[in-house]
Design a protein around this motif. Structure first.
Motif, PDB file in Angstrom:
ATOM      1  N   VAL A 119      -7.109   1.029  10.681  1.00 40.88           N
ATOM      2  CA  VAL A 119      -7.276   0.712   9.402  1.00 40.88           C
ATOM      3  C   VAL A 119      -8.769  -0.551   9.224  1.00 40.88           C
ATOM      4  O   VAL A 119      -9.704   0.371   8.619  1.00 40.88           O
ATOM      5  N   GLU A 127      -4.917  -3.831   4.447  1.00 39.34           N
ATOM      6  CA  GLU A 127      -5.302  -2.326   3.542  1.00 39.34           C
ATOM      7  C   GLU A 127      -5.432  -3.848   2.328  1.00 39.34           C
ATOM      8  O   GLU A 127      -5.931  -2.932   1.473  1.00 39.34           O
ATOM      9  N   HIS A 168     -11.150   4.644   6.881  1.00 37.70           N
ATOM     10  CA  HIS A 168      -9.852   6.040   6.571  1.00 37.70           C
ATOM     11  C   HIS A 168     -10.242   7.263   7.385  1.00 37.70           C
ATOM     12  O   HIS A 168      -9.183   7.759   8.151  1.00 37.70           O
ATOM     13  N   ASP A 195       0.701  -1.378  -0.037  1.00 42.83           N
ATOM     14  CA  ASP A 195      -0.139  -0.277  -0.158  1.00 42.83           C
ATOM     15  C   ASP A 195       0.712   1.250   0.018  1.00 42.83           C
ATOM     16  O   ASP A 195       1.320   1.684  -1.143  1.00 42.83           O
ATOM     17  N   HIS A 231      -1.466   1.894  12.640  1.00 43.53           N
ATOM     18  CA  HIS A 231      -2.404   2.445  11.395  1.00 43.53           C
ATOM     19  C   HIS A 231      -3.022   0.887  10.824  1.00 43.53           C
ATOM     20  O   HIS A 231      -4.373   1.171  10.514  1.00 43.53           O
TER      21      HIS A 231
END
Ligand SMILES: NC(=O)c1ccc[n+]([C@@H]2O[C@H](COP(=O)([O-])OP(=O)(O)OC[C@H]3O[C@@H](n4cnc5c(N)ncnc54)[C@H](O)[C@@H]3O)[C@@H](O)[C@H]2O)c1
Ligand SMILES: [Zn+2]
Length: 393
Positions: free
Chosen positions: A288, A203, A268, A155, A284
């Motif tokens: 997410v 992701e 997000h 990503d 992160h």
């Protein structure tokens, strides 16, 4: 226009080539990829090359330092190796402007010019910081990314953005500057602890949810292999994820995000706020996962997403070990407002223009809305909280 106004208006285009490679053992002497990539990116003779490496990655891979030196020694006729700086990895790196200043000083001391290369070797946080330094010093030094996390290989590392956190806001300062190349070495991922390895899978699930139901099915079918660290399957998933991200950038007509549409940021808006609220204790990827769960439930409550699809999605996210709820989702301001909802306006402000939130109609099919119903969002948060409570009783 009055008589004293004269205009010169000219259009011009700049062509970019986005190179994302997958390889193994990038610093092995017989692997010519990095050296040939550097040569392909410049006509300069013996360009200077400086490396900035993630200290946690280097500690987990003690052989890499000498391999890297050996590689540049071997290629000394084609490039000048100017050394390697190690910086602590992780989000805190993006919170401290002194690291940026340190990089500018080194660029100046090592006399790195616009034909020199900075190689960033590390997780997404280090790539973001180094990319920002490289894109701003001398108005742009050449820059190659060697991502070392699954999230950055599939990503962030394949994107064209970089930046650091400032004024308590994530990615407040940054640029859109495509790296000269990205080289994903799957061997680098082998030292990743489980929680960081799965970050890349979320992701991949995100991009599958918005673009590709077959890819979602593939991740579902391969979940056990991914969890057992089958690196052949991991490589396939990260390759497909990276490909979707790269094609979105190159073919969707808005590589530098000049419009308000942001499908790749599905889940997000709340994730960014959660990361900040947790003081970056949540990674992160973890944030997410919760952000995706929230927007999927909201999509369902709004009547867009069928219950069966919602269950499939949440089941897959949970299978990888992600939590779907964090208590910070329910944190209130002194006035009794959900703090997380402030993330909507911050998201709009960061992206610019009109609030544009991607939601799901089906697995593989996103669409965008310009308004979120606060009451329904609160109801969605409550649903997540009650599921979490059931899991722990
Ligand atoms: N620029 C973009 O478009 C973009 C897109 C997505 C995410 N991001 C950013 O990326 C960051 C998250 O990146 P991340 O998920 O790669 O995590 P990270 O960079 O925060 O790294 C997580 C931890 O793993 C360590 N680490 C890295 N590689 C390792 C390895 N191979 N073995 C052992 N430890 C290793 C790091 O030192 C760090 O402690 C966030 O700041 C996020 O905003 C940027
Ligand atoms: Zn992300």
């Amino acid at each position: 226009m009055n008589d004293s106004t004269h205009s010169i208006i000219e259009d011009f285009q700049i062509a970019y080539t986005h190179r994302v490679y997958f390889t193994e053992n990038v610093f092995a002497r017989d692997n010519a990829l990095l050296a040939s990539t550097i040569q392909a990116c410049t006509s300069a003779e013996r360009p200077r090359v400086f490396t900035v490496a993630d200290a946690d990655f280097m500690a987990a891979n003690p052989g890499v330092k000498s391999q890297m030196r050996g590689y540049f020694d071997h290629h000394h006729q084609e490039m000048q190796f100017m050394g390697c700086l190690e910086l602590p990895g992780g989000e805190q790196l993006k919170n401290k402007p002194e690291h940026l200043e340190q990089l500018y000083r080194i660029i100046e001391q090592k006399q790195l010019c616009r034909h020199s290369f900075i190689i960033a070797l590390g997780g997404g946080a280090l790539l973001d910081l180094v990319g920002f330094a490289a894109s701003t010093a001398h108005r742009g030094i050449r820059h190659i990314r060697l991502p070392t996390t699954s999230l950055s290989q599939g990503d962030g590392g394949c994107g064209v953005k970089n930046g650091i956190n400032y004024l308590g806001k994530k990615n407040f300062i940054g640029t859109f500057t495509p790296p000269d190349a990205v080289i994903n070495d799957i061997e680098f991922l082998k030292s990743l602890p489980e929680p960081r390895l799965i970050d890349g899978f979320i992701e991949a699930i995100k991009v599958a949810l918005i673009k590709d139901s077959d890819f979602f099915e593939y991740i579902e079918a391969q979940a056990a292999a991914l969890l057992l660290r089958d690196f052949t399957t991991i490589r396939k998933v990260l390759h497909a994820s990276a490909r979707h991200h790269v094609l979105h950038i190159s073919r969707n007509g808005d590589p530098f995000e000049l419009t308000s549409s942001r499908p790749l940021d599905f889940g997000h808006w709340s994730a960014h706020k959660l990361e900040v609220l947790s003081g970056y204790a949540l990674s992160h990827g973890e944030a997410v996962a919760i952000g995706i769960a929230l927007d999927c439930i909201y999509s369902h409550k709004k009547g867009y997403l069928a219950e069966a699809q919602l269950e499939r999605i949440l089941q897959l996210i949970r299978k990888f070990g992600f939590h779907l709820y964090d208590e910070r989702l329910s944190q209130l301001t002194a006035e009794g407002q959900y703090i997380i909802l402030l993330g909507l306006e911050e998201f709009r402000e960061h992206m610019g223009g009109q609030l544009t939130i991607p939601l799901l109609r089906d697995i593989g099919h996103q669409f965008e809305v310009n308004d979120m119903d606060a009451n329904l969002l609160v109801a969605s948060i409550e649903t997540l909280a009650s599921w979490q409570a059931t899991l722990h009783t």
